[in-house]
Write a protein that holds these residues in place. Structure first.
Motif, PDB file in Angstrom:
ATOM      1  N   ARG A  11      55.932  77.967  11.483  1.00 58.72           N
ATOM      2  CA  ARG A  11      55.882  77.893  10.026  1.00 58.72           C
ATOM      3  C   ARG A  11      55.867  76.415   9.625  1.00 58.72           C
ATOM      4  O   ARG A  11      56.806  75.688   9.929  1.00 58.72           O
ATOM      5  CB  ARG A  11      57.102  78.581   9.407  1.00 58.72           C
ATOM      6  N   LEU A  12      54.783  76.017   8.976  1.00 62.79           N
ATOM      7  CA  LEU A  12      54.629  74.634   8.543  1.00 62.79           C
ATOM      8  C   LEU A  12      53.951  74.598   7.185  1.00 62.79           C
ATOM      9  O   LEU A  12      53.360  75.600   6.741  1.00 62.79           O
ATOM     10  CB  LEU A  12      53.764  73.849   9.539  1.00 62.79           C
TER      11      LEU A  12
ATOM     12  N   SER B  54      52.055  75.044   0.531  1.00 61.77           N
ATOM     13  CA  SER B  54      52.980  76.162   0.740  1.00 61.77           C
ATOM     14  C   SER B  54      53.233  76.354   2.233  1.00 61.77           C
ATOM     15  O   SER B  54      52.368  76.064   3.066  1.00 61.77           O
ATOM     16  CB  SER B  54      52.399  77.448   0.147  1.00 61.77           C
ATOM     17  N   ILE B  55      54.422  76.853   2.558  1.00 62.28           N
ATOM     18  CA  ILE B  55      54.751  77.090   3.950  1.00 62.28           C
ATOM     19  C   ILE B  55      53.981  78.308   4.445  1.00 62.28           C
ATOM     20  O   ILE B  55      54.035  79.379   3.842  1.00 62.28           O
ATOM     21  CB  ILE B  55      56.260  77.288   4.146  1.00 62.28           C
ATOM     22  N   HIS B  56      53.242  78.125   5.529  1.00 66.10           N
ATOM     23  CA  HIS B  56      52.425  79.181   6.109  1.00 66.10           C
ATOM     24  C   HIS B  56      52.850  79.465   7.544  1.00 66.10           C
ATOM     25  O   HIS B  56      53.372  78.592   8.236  1.00 66.10           O
ATOM     26  CB  HIS B  56      50.953  78.774   6.122  1.00 66.10           C
TER      27      HIS B  56
ATOM     28  N   VAL C  21      50.135  78.100  16.827  1.00 63.64           N
ATOM     29  CA  VAL C  21      50.580  76.810  17.345  1.00 63.64           C
ATOM     30  C   VAL C  21      49.394  75.926  17.721  1.00 63.64           C
ATOM     31  O   VAL C  21      49.415  74.715  17.481  1.00 63.64           O
ATOM     32  CB  VAL C  21      51.508  77.014  18.564  1.00 63.64           C
ATOM     33  N   ASP C  22      48.338  76.528  18.278  1.00 64.91           N
ATOM     34  CA  ASP C  22      47.241  75.708  18.769  1.00 64.91           C
ATOM     35  C   ASP C  22      46.421  75.064  17.663  1.00 64.91           C
ATOM     36  O   ASP C  22      45.788  74.018  17.884  1.00 64.91           O
ATOM     37  CB  ASP C  22      46.340  76.503  19.718  1.00 64.91           C
ATOM     38  N   THR C  23      46.426  75.630  16.469  1.00 63.34           N
ATOM     39  CA  THR C  23      45.680  75.026  15.366  1.00 63.34           C
ATOM     40  C   THR C  23      46.601  74.393  14.317  1.00 63.34           C
ATOM     41  O   THR C  23      46.118  73.731  13.400  1.00 63.34           O
ATOM     42  CB  THR C  23      44.794  76.077  14.664  1.00 63.34           C
ATOM     43  N   ALA C  24      47.906  74.584  14.449  1.00 61.10           N
ATOM     44  CA  ALA C  24      48.852  74.103  13.440  1.00 61.10           C
ATOM     45  C   ALA C  24      48.713  72.611  13.128  1.00 61.10           C
ATOM     46  O   ALA C  24      48.715  72.224  11.953  1.00 61.10           O
ATOM     47  CB  ALA C  24      50.284  74.427  13.870  1.00 61.10           C
TER      48      ALA C  24
END
Length: 373
Positions: free
Chosen positions: A73-74, A80-82, A86-89
């Motif tokens: 969650r970032l 907004s928190i989405h 992980v690989d595209t974050a």
């Protein structure tokens, strides 16, 4: 310069409905999440957005995906928190990351001086080596509730991650990003990441205008246009862009089954994906005040708020819905946008899958009064 007409609305609706994985859900939730780039992280919105796009989506998937370090969650589109892969974050986060100065007011409101925040940030990696609830974190830092403002700002900096709990509501734990992932969050070039993110948007949400790209990302139209300047896109009419490799498929897209039903939660990726004047592909103009939370006193501003939970039939939003729990019993109320919008549609078992995911032992759905402006 000749301006071509916008695509036929039915063609646009059918394409977008399919690209959003609502006609043919993915077999795996990670594929669904990649498919729409990211989903709003709040619960139950995140799991319900994935449920709408994944066959056999189970209640344990989110917790397992977090434990396997597959999702985080970032801060994402529009700040907004989405929930995102992980690989595209890093490439989603880099173009929307705000400088720390933007949070000066938040820290000031919590009565945290910048020097104190810097000191807390220095202590954080040693303290948040394992996920902690707010109460546990406050005890470990020796601070009161204002600590949570500091941790939220650290989350916006990408230094702290939030982990979920209950599917029904946000029950969050906080952990150092480096401790959880085993390394700091990668920091790719922001401009390159913006170009990538703009094309990802067109892949998942197009055809769309530069204005829609800017709205979704939270960038200026100038920056959105610059990001797409040399991209391999095609204008399918009315300034609506698609990745060039989708042009042939768009031209031959099949209509939606007129009786197909999709249940979208609040803040769904689809409803939050377009600028306020660009949502006709799934909701009629006269129904916009029912589909979005109202801001101000009506008019266009009333469509720029939160996307309400929607019932789509044949790709068109025909009703809003809400739910509440009493123990293990879930009650759903469906609010039609027109008096006969739900004619011939049985609500029996329609919300059972949602209820099962959220832990309901029984689900009752009823039709409320038609929406009125």
């Amino acid at each position: 310069m000749e301006v071509t007409a916008a695509p036929d609305l039915e063609q646009l609706r059918a394409w977008s409905y399919r690209r959003q994985l609502l006609a043919e859900p993915a077999d795996d939730a990670m594929d669904a999440l990649h498919g729409v780039v990211a989903v709003y992280s709040s619960h139950p919105s995140a799991p319900l957005s994935l449920l709408a796009r994944t066959r056999g989506f189970g209640a344990g998937w989110l917790g397992e995906a977090e434990a396997r370090r597959q999702v985080v969650r970032l801060s994402g589109p529009r700040g907004s928190i989405h929930l995102m892969p992980v690989d595209t974050a890093p490439r989603i986060f880099a173009p929307v990351r705000l400088p720390l100065d933007k949070f000066a007011g938040n820290l000031a409101y919590a009565k945290i001086e910048r020097a104190e925040y810097d000191a807390l940030k220095a202590r954080m990696p040693e303290i948040l080596r394992e996920p902690m609830t707010p109460a546990e974190a406050q005890a470990a830092f020796g601070m009161g509730a204002n600590l949570m403002t500091a941790l939220r700002v650290m989350a916006y900096e990408g230094l702290v991650l939030r982990l979920g709990g209950s599917l029904r509501t946000d029950v969050l734990r906080y952990v150092s990003t480096e401790a959880w992932l085993g390394h700091p969050l990668d920091e790719p070039d922001a401009d390159e990441s913006l170009r990538w993110l703009a094309m990802e948007y067109l892949r998942a949400f197009g055809p769309a205008r530069v204005k829609d790209v800017a709205w979704w990302i939270g960038a200026s139209q100038k920056h959105a246009a610059e990001a797409l300047k040399d991209a391999d896109t095609v204008d399918v009419g009315g300034g609506m862009l698609l990745p060039a490799n989708q042009k042939a498929a768009f031209a031959s897209v099949q209509p939606i089954d007129p009786d197909a039903i999709a249940l979208l939660p609040k803040w769904d990726a689809y409803t939050m994906g377009y600028a306020p004047d660009g949502r006709r592909r799934f909701v009629a103009d006269e129904h916009l005040p029912f589909a979005y939370s109202k801001a101000g006193t009506g008019g266009a501003g009333a469509t720029s708020g939160d996307g309400n939970p929607l019932l789509l039939r044949g790709g068109r939003a025909i009703a809003a819905w809400s739910h509440k729990f009493a123990g293990h019993k879930m009650t759903v109320e469906v609010t039609p946008f027109e008096p006969r919008a739900l004619a011939s549609l049985s609500l029996n078992s329609l919300f059972d899958e949602i209820g099962h995911l959220l832990g309901a032992r029984s689900v009752t759905a009823k039709i409320g009064e038609p929406a009125l402006i």
